[in-house]
Design an enzyme around this catalytic site. Structure first.
Site, mmCIF file in Angstrom:
data_model
loop_
_atom_site.group_PDB
_atom_site.id
_atom_site.type_symbol
_atom_site.label_atom_id
_atom_site.label_comp_id
_atom_site.label_asym_id
_atom_site.label_seq_id
_atom_site.Cartn_x
_atom_site.Cartn_y
_atom_site.Cartn_z
ATOM 1 N NE ARG A 33 -2.452 -1.218 3.582
ATOM 2 C CZ ARG A 33 -2.400 -0.401 4.512
ATOM 3 N NH1 ARG A 33 -2.836 0.604 4.509
ATOM 4 N NH2 ARG A 33 -1.861 -0.928 5.762
ATOM 5 C CE LYS A 192 1.271 -19.192 17.478
ATOM 6 N NZ LYS A 192 1.067 -17.674 17.673
#
EC number: 1.1.1.94
Length: 346
Positions: A33, A192
């Protein structure tokens, strides 16, 4: 001076860029961006992701991919899992040399069940998955940005590349270990996030430390069971990318996955949660991928199944917990015994 390019100007990509700058490397941080590039250059901050940390003057911000990776000795990919394949395709068109490719993203591609190194290796024509390095472990970007002591693992089948990565990132506050078990390190880092969602749900329901300790411990058994079935070394999950990453992600308010789970436990629906957080929650996409993968591999993962039901089937969090607690009786060591038996029987 080595040139290292970091692809992805989120919190983790920015923090890793700062570590590399502290090692006096020529560091380029790429964002897709242009408005983010202009703001970071003007303010010397990443206002959206790490607003309280000042960027090094020597850090180069770039928004053109070809210029960013040109001449780099290493390229560090730190973008969301869903963007990995498309970014690797774009890189393939520009790579005129053979830098070491490192990734610090955590997830599994839902459509293919591939690990991130496998996705990258499948798109870069001159690379194999075996030479990609995964950088993973218990590490919040906010704390790394403040130079708090952090340890992490660099894993690859290519020993030279892991040692090279260790040298790139090792500082007084950022310690890097090496491993050849990239399967275990990548799966530990991805899975996790699912358990962290569960820990957040537990806290959101108002349960205490007993419940969260049980969830983390049984979650570790679940992760190890699937990863060992996929070829990982079970001992990897006693280390940084196993129990270490679980602790930091399941117990910290920095964790987006914990925050999302906490809101789920309080009764919010997933669309409202994502709108509130305003950032990608990798555990949601990973839950979808692992739920499907576990069924394919015929591996029992009751916590993952429960969290999947809470996110995608709109089951109440309380119902999921009750169902987990009412499962058939078993022996705690059955998991470990079967894993070790399968791995070492020959």
């Amino acid at each position: 001076m080595s040139k290292v390019t970091v692809l992805g100007a989120g919190s983790w990509g920015t923090a890793l860029s700062m570590v590399l700058c502290d090692n006096h490397l020529d560091v380029c941080l790429w964002t897709h961006r242009s408005e983010q590039k202009d703001l970071m250059q003007r303010t010397k901050k990443n206002e959206r992701y790490l607003p309280n940390i000042t960027l090094p003057d020597e850090l180069v911000i770039e928004d053109h991919l070809e210029e960013a990776i040109d001449g780099a000795d290493a390229v560090v990919i730190v973008v969301p899992t869903k963007a990995i394949r498309s970014l690797a395709k774009r890189m393939n068109a520009f790579l005129k040399h053979h830098p070491v490719i490192i990734h610090a993203s955590k997830g599994i591609e839902p459509e293919t069940h591939l690990r991130i190194s496998e996705v990258i290796g499948s798109e870069l024509s001159s690379y194999s998955a075996d030479e990609i390095v995964a950088l993973s472990g218990p590490s919040h970007a906010e704390e790394v940005g403040f130079k708090h002591p952090t340890t992490i693992t660099a894993a690859s089948q290519n020993k030279n590349n892991t040692l090279f990565t260790q040298d790139l990132f090792m500082t007084q506050y950022f310690r890097v270990y090496t491993s050849s078990d990239i399967i275990g390190v990548e799966l530990g880092g991805a899975l996790k996030n699912i358990i962290a969602l569960g820990a957040g749900i537990s806290d959101g329901l108002g349960y205490g430390d007993n419940a969260k300790a049980a969830l983390i411990t049984r979650g570790l058994a679940e992760i190890t069971r699937l990863a060992a079935d996929m070829g990982a070394n079970p001992l990897t999950f006693n280390g940084l990318s196993g129990v270490g990453d679980l602790i930091v992600t399941c117990t910290s308010v920095h964790s987006r996955n914990w925050k999302a789970g906490h809101l789920l436990g309080q009764g919010y629906d997933i669309d409202d949660i994502l709108a509130q957080l305003g950032m990608i929650v990798e555990g949601i996409r990973t839950t979808e991928a692992v739920h499907s993968l576990a069924k394919k591999q015929k591996v029992d993962m009751p916590i993952t199944d429960g969290i999947y039901s809470a996110i995608f089937d709109n089951r109440s969090a309380k119902e999921i917990v009750d169902r987990l607690m009412a499962r058939d009786r078993t022996n705690e060591m059955d998991d470990i015994s079967s894993i070790l038996s399968d791995r070492y029987s020959n």
